[in-house]
Design an enzyme around this catalytic site. Structure first.
Site, PDB file in Angstrom:
ATOM      1  N   GLU A 161       0.833  -1.200   0.000  1.00  0.00           N
ATOM      2  CA  GLU A 161       0.000   0.000   0.000  1.00  0.00           C
ATOM      3  C   GLU A 161       0.870   1.255   0.000  1.00  0.00           C
ATOM      4  O   GLU A 161       1.507   1.578   1.007  1.00  0.00           O
ATOM      5  CB  GLU A 161      -0.914   0.020   1.230  1.00  0.00           C
ATOM      6  CG  GLU A 161      -1.787   1.248   1.322  1.00  0.00           C
ATOM      7  CD  GLU A 161      -2.666   1.257   2.551  1.00  0.00           C
ATOM      8  OE1 GLU A 161      -3.587   2.090   2.597  1.00  0.00           O
ATOM      9  OE2 GLU A 161      -2.447   0.448   3.467  1.00  0.00           O
ATOM     10  N   GLU A 167       3.593  10.028   5.835  1.00  0.00           N
ATOM     11  CA  GLU A 167       3.716   8.746   6.534  1.00  0.00           C
ATOM     12  C   GLU A 167       4.937   7.944   6.120  1.00  0.00           C
ATOM     13  O   GLU A 167       5.418   7.118   6.891  1.00  0.00           O
ATOM     14  CB  GLU A 167       2.437   7.928   6.321  1.00  0.00           C
ATOM     15  CG  GLU A 167       1.198   8.625   6.888  1.00  0.00           C
ATOM     16  CD  GLU A 167      -0.057   7.781   6.776  1.00  0.00           C
ATOM     17  OE1 GLU A 167       0.051   6.549   6.899  1.00  0.00           O
ATOM     18  OE2 GLU A 167      -1.141   8.361   6.570  1.00  0.00           O
ATOM     19  N   ASP A 194      -5.192   2.991  -2.299  1.00  0.00           N
ATOM     20  CA  ASP A 194      -5.984   3.632  -1.252  1.00  0.00           C
ATOM     21  C   ASP A 194      -6.342   5.041  -1.740  1.00  0.00           C
ATOM     22  O   ASP A 194      -5.465   5.884  -1.943  1.00  0.00           O
ATOM     23  CB  ASP A 194      -5.179   3.698   0.049  1.00  0.00           C
ATOM     24  CG  ASP A 194      -5.975   4.280   1.207  1.00  0.00           C
ATOM     25  OD1 ASP A 194      -6.446   5.430   1.079  1.00  0.00           O
ATOM     26  OD2 ASP A 194      -6.116   3.602   2.243  1.00  0.00           O
ATOM     27  N   HIS A 197      -4.887   8.174   0.216  1.00  0.00           N
ATOM     28  CA  HIS A 197      -3.487   8.495  -0.067  1.00  0.00           C
ATOM     29  C   HIS A 197      -3.317   8.979  -1.508  1.00  0.00           C
ATOM     30  O   HIS A 197      -2.524   9.893  -1.777  1.00  0.00           O
ATOM     31  CB  HIS A 197      -2.608   7.269   0.183  1.00  0.00           C
ATOM     32  CG  HIS A 197      -2.580   6.831   1.610  1.00  0.00           C
ATOM     33  ND1 HIS A 197      -2.056   7.613   2.608  1.00  0.00           N
ATOM     34  CD2 HIS A 197      -3.013   5.693   2.211  1.00  0.00           C
ATOM     35  CE1 HIS A 197      -2.167   6.984   3.772  1.00  0.00           C
ATOM     36  NE2 HIS A 197      -2.746   5.817   3.544  1.00  0.00           N
ATOM     37  N   HIS A 220      -8.777   0.476  -1.361  1.00  0.00           N
ATOM     38  CA  HIS A 220      -9.426   1.040  -0.184  1.00  0.00           C
ATOM     39  C   HIS A 220     -10.358   2.143  -0.660  1.00  0.00           C
ATOM     40  O   HIS A 220      -9.915   3.170  -1.182  1.00  0.00           O
ATOM     41  CB  HIS A 220      -8.389   1.572   0.810  1.00  0.00           C
ATOM     42  CG  HIS A 220      -7.842   0.512   1.709  1.00  0.00           C
ATOM     43  ND1 HIS A 220      -6.674   0.650   2.432  1.00  0.00           N
ATOM     44  CD2 HIS A 220      -8.319  -0.724   2.021  1.00  0.00           C
ATOM     45  CE1 HIS A 220      -6.451  -0.439   3.130  1.00  0.00           C
ATOM     46  NE2 HIS A 220      -7.436  -1.289   2.893  1.00  0.00           N
ATOM     47  N   ARG A 226     -10.782  10.869   4.457  1.00  0.00           N
ATOM     48  CA  ARG A 226     -10.781   9.582   5.164  1.00  0.00           C
ATOM     49  C   ARG A 226     -12.146   9.268   5.773  1.00  0.00           C
ATOM     50  O   ARG A 226     -12.298   8.322   6.543  1.00  0.00           O
ATOM     51  CB  ARG A 226      -9.680   9.567   6.223  1.00  0.00           C
ATOM     52  CG  ARG A 226      -9.353   8.223   6.852  1.00  0.00           C
ATOM     53  CD  ARG A 226      -9.032   7.162   5.841  1.00  0.00           C
ATOM     54  NE  ARG A 226      -7.618   6.856   5.756  1.00  0.00           N
ATOM     55  CZ  ARG A 226      -7.119   5.918   4.946  1.00  0.00           C
ATOM     56  NH1 ARG A 226      -7.921   5.228   4.160  1.00  0.00           N
ATOM     57  NH2 ARG A 226      -5.837   5.680   4.892  1.00  0.00           N
ATOM     58  N   GLU A 255     -11.894   1.398   4.334  1.00  0.00           N
ATOM     59  CA  GLU A 255     -11.012   1.769   5.443  1.00  0.00           C
ATOM     60  C   GLU A 255     -11.211   3.260   5.684  1.00  0.00           C
ATOM     61  O   GLU A 255     -10.478   4.103   5.174  1.00  0.00           O
ATOM     62  CB  GLU A 255      -9.556   1.453   5.113  1.00  0.00           C
ATOM     63  CG  GLU A 255      -8.650   1.613   6.341  1.00  0.00           C
ATOM     64  CD  GLU A 255      -7.181   1.460   6.008  1.00  0.00           C
ATOM     65  OE1 GLU A 255      -6.575   0.477   6.452  1.00  0.00           O
ATOM     66  OE2 GLU A 255      -6.640   2.349   5.302  1.00  0.00           O
TER      67      GLU A 255
END
Length: 279
Positions: A161, A167, A194, A197, A220, A226, A255
């Site tokens: 991922e 991060e 995702d 991101h 995701h 989010r 997620e």
């Protein structure tokens, strides 16, 4: 979708079994049985599990709950290895890196009998202070190659991922993920797209999904903030078209933060899935 035909993209919802990250981007938090019951009630096809460790997953309970509700296991996360246990596949310390590899290997072995992949996200790590990114990236590639071999040994899979720049500095885009996969030489590794991101890192989300088609292994399904899909500013029409153009057949797992509460988040997510990804 035609009666009796499985959808090309199936919907999964997340459950966290890690109290230390309570409030994080997972819809359900009250155990596997309750999560399976809720997932089935809302019309999801599967469950994505975020455990503390592989050994901490009650396998018999998981299998029984999935079977009781007609669900499948979509994936198992390894994020607690990074955020709780402080492990990293790019760790410059060989002993620390081996602990990270062992942690992910155990999750691969847990997930494989269910036909599900292990997710490598935050446990990828980042470059150490003062070192070149390429040095840390080489360690990540080596670790992923070892995990690809471990997956092959148990007929398992894993997905890498890419995360946003805040991060990690190693794998930020789907193209980065594809490069890592190609350097491992493993056919047991896919890339996880995702959308949260990607909203930060990709210049064109739809184009990136199509370009990543050879490696695309998991999605995701979440919005720019989010929150559940439809609660941010992402435009899902082009994304859905790109997923179809990529020929993707797999999971779209939610997620997301349980906003404003788990039930409402699950309901909003499955409605967005049906509007855009269900065929």
């Amino acid at each position: 979708m035609q009666p009796g035909r499985a959808p090309a993209v199936r919907a999964a919802v997340t459950v966290s079994l890690v109290p230390e990250v309570h409030g994080g981007p997972f819809i359900f938090w009250d155990g596997i049985a309750a999560a399976c019951a809720a997932a089935a009630r809302h019309g999801f096809h599967g469950l994505e599990v975020f455990p503390h460790t592989a050994a901490g997953v009650p396998v018999d309970e998981l299998r029984s709950a999935l079977d009781d509700h007609g669900l499948a296991l979509a994936a198992v996360g390894t994020g607690a290895g990074g955020v709780v246990h402080g492990l990293a596949l790019a760790d410059p310390d060989p002993a620390g890196r081996q602990r990270a590899i062992d942690y992910v290997r155990a999750v691969i072995e847990l997930a494989a009998p269910f036909g599900a992949p292990a997710i490598v996200g935050s446990i990828q790590g980042r470059s150490a202070p003062g070192e070149e990114r390429g040095e840390a990236l080489a360690r990540l590639v080596d670790s992923m190659a070892q995990l690809g071999e471990a997956a092959a040994a148990v007929d398992g899979r894993l997905v890498l991922e890419p995360l946003n720049r805040y991060e990690t500095d190693l794998c930020n885009t789907l193209a980065h993920g594809g490069e890592v996969i190609e350097r491992t030489g493993s056919d047991r590794i896919g890339v996880l797209a995702d959308l949260f991101h990607m909203n930060i890192e990709e210049a064109d989300i739809a184009a990136s999904l199509v370009a990543a088609a050879p490696h695309l292994g998991h999605i995701h399904f979440v919005d720019s903030n989010r929150r559940p899909a439809g609660c941010g500013h992402l435009s899902y029409g082009p994304i859905a078209a790109a997923v179809r153009a990529a020929g993707y057949r797999g999971w779209a797992a939610v997620e997301a933060f349980p906003w404003p509460d788990p039930e409402a988040a699950a309901r909003r997510s499955i409605n967005s899935y049906r509007a855009y990804l269900e065929d």
